[in-house]
Design an enzyme around this catalytic site. Sequence first.
Site, short mmCIF file in Angstrom:
data_model
loop_
_atom_site.label_atom_id
_atom_site.label_comp_id
_atom_site.label_asym_id
_atom_site.label_seq_id
_atom_site.Cartn_x
_atom_site.Cartn_y
_atom_site.Cartn_z
N ASP A 146 18.24 33.67 -6.42
CA ASP A 146 17.83 34.13 -5.10
C ASP A 146 18.00 35.64 -5.00
O ASP A 146 18.96 36.21 -5.53
CB ASP A 146 18.67 33.45 -4.02
CG ASP A 146 18.21 33.79 -2.62
OD1 ASP A 146 17.03 33.51 -2.31
OD2 ASP A 146 19.00 34.35 -1.85
N HIS A 220 5.82 30.97 -4.18
CA HIS A 220 6.69 31.68 -3.24
C HIS A 220 6.69 33.19 -3.52
O HIS A 220 6.61 33.99 -2.59
CB HIS A 220 8.11 31.12 -3.33
CG HIS A 220 9.07 31.77 -2.40
ND1 HIS A 220 8.94 31.72 -1.02
CD2 HIS A 220 10.21 32.51 -2.64
CE1 HIS A 220 9.94 32.38 -0.45
NE2 HIS A 220 10.70 32.87 -1.40
#
Length: 310
Positions: A146, A220
Amino acid sequence: MAREQFGVCAEPNLHGSYLLFNVLDNRNAFIRTALSRLPELFDDYADQFSEANLTGVVAIGANYWDEFYPQARPALLKAFPSMDNDDRVAPSNNVDIYIEIRSDRSDVNHIVCSKVCQLLADSVELIEQVQAFRFLDGRDLTGFVDGTENPQGMQRRNVALVQESDDANFASGSYLHIQRYKHNLTLWSSLKNEEQEDVYGRTKVDNIEYESDKKPLTAHTKRTSLKDENGKSIEILRQSMPYGDVKEQGLFFVSYCHSPEPFEKMLKSMIYGDGHGHVDHLLKYTQAETGAAFFAPSLTFLTALGNISV
């Protein structure tokens, strides 16, 4: 020159505690004084537990700002941009005060959270508390790293902080957006590894982004890696962390920026897509359950609040 709150641009920690409050009626003067004392409280515990690398951030909700500080308002501050398209939803919640506490010791976070609540006392209602943690080598619970696109070094400050030339009254502050995402890891785990990588647009184990011509338009990274009209990358500084237990898991998303516009553009790209039906397929496996917008003023602004009479 105004000094920023150190937690805004700080490097990641092992543990995060996020406190969301609403202020009770007619307690604004008390709140201003209490918040002015928080930087010193954070410093005291950072010194006491120096190995924990403690940092804190205090932010004021967009809908509460005018009541909290009616003399002036950050130039671009506005309510969270709620969005809804098919089964993709970004809800908006009313939150007056956001306090973020991060360190490398969960017990230190607990101590500081308790002290914050004692200081604010019965002037607020604690509407949500999220305990988050670092997972493996900075990965989301989906297994992917992340914050890969986060700016590094001095660029973190350039991206996250308001400049003097843009808004002198609120220089070194930051526009903050939060969302608590709940993952459907059972559904996610039903995908093959290659299918998961296609959803993200990068490899899982070694975190290598796909070449542009091989990246699905629904990935994404495709939907959030945007450029402005001059071809320059649009950036935000993410300070997100996973949260949860064996029953419920997700990501507490935290975005800091010198303007609210980059976050809003990324969210629109995820939910509404590119106008040709290409939306973010990661949202098939995770759902935002909350959303709120804040401004994290400078350390200089915060510490001066105790001297203000409104």
